[in-house]
Design a protein around this motif. Sequence first.
Motif, PDB file in Angstrom:
ATOM      1  N   GLU A 101       0.743  -1.029   0.129  1.00 47.46           N
ATOM      2  CA  GLU A 101       0.016   0.181   0.160  1.00 47.46           C
ATOM      3  C   GLU A 101       0.776   1.280   0.117  1.00 47.46           C
ATOM      4  N   THR A 102       2.076   1.053   0.587  1.00 49.75           N
ATOM      5  CA  THR A 102       3.131   2.366   0.569  1.00 49.75           C
ATOM      6  C   THR A 102       4.113   2.337  -0.336  1.00 49.75           C
ATOM      7  N   SER A 103       4.027   1.478  -1.291  1.00 42.77           N
ATOM      8  CA  SER A 103       4.914   1.468  -2.352  1.00 42.77           C
ATOM      9  C   SER A 103       5.028   2.565  -3.043  1.00 42.77           C
ATOM     10  N   ARG A 104       6.233   3.362  -3.501  1.00 38.42           N
ATOM     11  CA  ARG A 104       6.496   4.322  -4.484  1.00 38.42           C
ATOM     12  C   ARG A 104       7.731   4.175  -5.197  1.00 38.42           C
ATOM     13  N   LEU A 105       7.945   4.806  -6.169  1.00 39.10           N
ATOM     14  CA  LEU A 105       9.230   4.551  -7.135  1.00 39.10           C
ATOM     15  C   LEU A 105       9.988   5.770  -6.538  1.00 39.10           C
ATOM     16  N   CYS A 106      11.443   5.493  -6.049  1.00 42.17           N
ATOM     17  CA  CYS A 106      12.367   6.277  -5.463  1.00 42.17           C
ATOM     18  C   CYS A 106      12.742   7.426  -6.306  1.00 42.17           C
ATOM     19  N   CYS A 107      12.748   7.167  -7.355  1.00 38.56           N
ATOM     20  CA  CYS A 107      13.065   8.378  -8.587  1.00 38.56           C
ATOM     21  C   CYS A 107      11.856   9.511  -8.519  1.00 38.56           C
ATOM     22  N   GLN A 108      10.828   9.175  -7.791  1.00 35.11           N
ATOM     23  CA  GLN A 108       9.643  10.136  -8.040  1.00 35.11           C
ATOM     24  C   GLN A 108       9.122  10.889  -6.805  1.00 35.11           C
ATOM     25  N   VAL A 109      10.042  10.600  -5.836  1.00 35.18           N
ATOM     26  CA  VAL A 109       9.698  11.051  -4.122  1.00 35.18           C
ATOM     27  C   VAL A 109      10.966  11.816  -4.079  1.00 35.18           C
ATOM     28  N   THR A 110      10.982  13.018  -3.545  1.00 34.70           N
ATOM     29  CA  THR A 110      12.154  13.962  -3.134  1.00 34.70           C
ATOM     30  C   THR A 110      12.033  13.999  -1.660  1.00 34.70           C
ATOM     31  N   ALA A 111      13.342  14.077  -1.358  1.00 33.05           N
ATOM     32  CA  ALA A 111      13.454  14.295   0.431  1.00 33.05           C
ATOM     33  C   ALA A 111      13.016  15.528   0.828  1.00 33.05           C
ATOM     34  N   GLU A 112      12.357  15.696   1.748  1.00 28.24           N
ATOM     35  CA  GLU A 112      11.820  17.139   2.433  1.00 28.24           C
ATOM     36  C   GLU A 112      12.015  16.992   3.860  1.00 28.24           C
ATOM     37  N   ASP A 113      12.239  18.268   4.759  1.00 28.74           N
ATOM     38  CA  ASP A 113      12.617  18.096   6.034  1.00 28.74           C
ATOM     39  C   ASP A 113      11.537  17.108   6.797  1.00 28.74           C
ATOM     40  N   TYR A 114      10.506  16.944   6.715  1.00 33.70           N
ATOM     41  CA  TYR A 114       9.475  16.269   7.483  1.00 33.70           C
ATOM     42  C   TYR A 114      10.005  14.721   7.591  1.00 33.70           C
ATOM     43  N   MET A 115      10.757  14.414   6.560  1.00 31.70           N
ATOM     44  CA  MET A 115      11.230  12.825   6.274  1.00 31.70           C
ATOM     45  C   MET A 115      12.262  12.470   7.112  1.00 31.70           C
ATOM     46  N   ASP A 116      13.036  13.235   7.858  1.00 35.10           N
ATOM     47  CA  ASP A 116      14.007  13.218   8.583  1.00 35.10           C
ATOM     48  C   ASP A 116      13.951  11.947   9.632  1.00 35.10           C
ATOM     49  N   GLY A 117      14.688  11.004   9.355  1.00 35.22           N
ATOM     50  CA  GLY A 117      14.893   9.692  10.130  1.00 35.22           C
ATOM     51  C   GLY A 117      13.972   8.601   9.847  1.00 35.22           C
ATOM     52  N   MET A 118      13.238   8.783   8.670  1.00 30.39           N
ATOM     53  CA  MET A 118      12.543   7.445   8.199  1.00 30.39           C
ATOM     54  C   MET A 118      13.255   6.292   7.466  1.00 30.39           C
ATOM     55  N   THR A 119      12.599   5.443   7.536  1.00 26.77           N
ATOM     56  CA  THR A 119      13.331   4.167   6.704  1.00 26.77           C
ATOM     57  C   THR A 119      12.682   3.869   5.551  1.00 26.77           C
ATOM     58  N   ILE A 120      13.368   3.772   4.345  1.00 26.49           N
ATOM     59  CA  ILE A 120      12.810   3.204   3.183  1.00 26.49           C
ATOM     60  C   ILE A 120      13.185   1.780   3.022  1.00 26.49           C
ATOM     61  N   THR A 121      12.124   0.832   2.850  1.00 26.09           N
ATOM     62  CA  THR A 121      12.518  -0.444   2.892  1.00 26.09           C
ATOM     63  C   THR A 121      12.556  -0.997   1.287  1.00 26.09           C
ATOM     64  N   LEU A 122      13.770  -1.636   0.988  1.00 24.92           N
ATOM     65  CA  LEU A 122      14.053  -1.877  -0.537  1.00 24.92           C
ATOM     66  C   LEU A 122      13.365  -3.479  -0.640  1.00 24.92           C
ATOM     67  N   PRO A 123      12.441  -3.861  -1.560  1.00 23.54           N
ATOM     68  CA  PRO A 123      11.942  -5.012  -1.692  1.00 23.54           C
ATOM     69  C   PRO A 123      13.215  -6.132  -2.241  1.00 23.54           C
TER      70      PRO A 123
END
Length: 173
Positions: A135-157
């Motif tokens: 449900e929360t899958s996105r393409l990493c090339c289409q999502v840009t880093a923003e301040d509110y994302m600090d500390g998040m984890t991106i899980t690679l399949p």
Amino acid sequence: PMSQSQHRRIAAHGQVRKSHNRIMHARSSSIRVLSRAGTLINKRWHGGPKVSADAPKISVTYAQPDGSNKVVEARVGENFLQVAHRNEIDLEGACEGVCACSTCHGIFPIEIFDQLPEASEDEEDMLDMAPGLTETSRLCCQVTAEDYMDGMTITLPKATRNFYVDGHKPKPH
């Protein structure tokens, strides 16, 4: 309301993706996205946006397919495929960030995913081909880093689907 691509996803995968109310304007070589702060941001498609080395930075963890985690610094404004390549994380990006494959598929935390601009129909179509779609899958090339994302984890399949048969993995420019 759900977009046509979201309806197709439900029919094809039985999964429901959240709808977002953000403005996107497509252009031939870039897109304009309404940021969380309410300003329009230009995003280049090929290779990603050009971001200064002295741009503000956030901390991001990539949970890799082998079970290891790699904590890196992301420059605010660059996409997460660029971040991965700059930090030697094995995230393919076979199309070099033009939203024409699903090899940079990442799984974002729900609290971050809920704040992202809605995926374009092109991105939704590419995600339909991604193994391990969530449900929360996105393409990493289409999502840009923003301040509110600090500390998040991106899980690679654990797997990706590459249309290149020869094992070609493009290197960042």
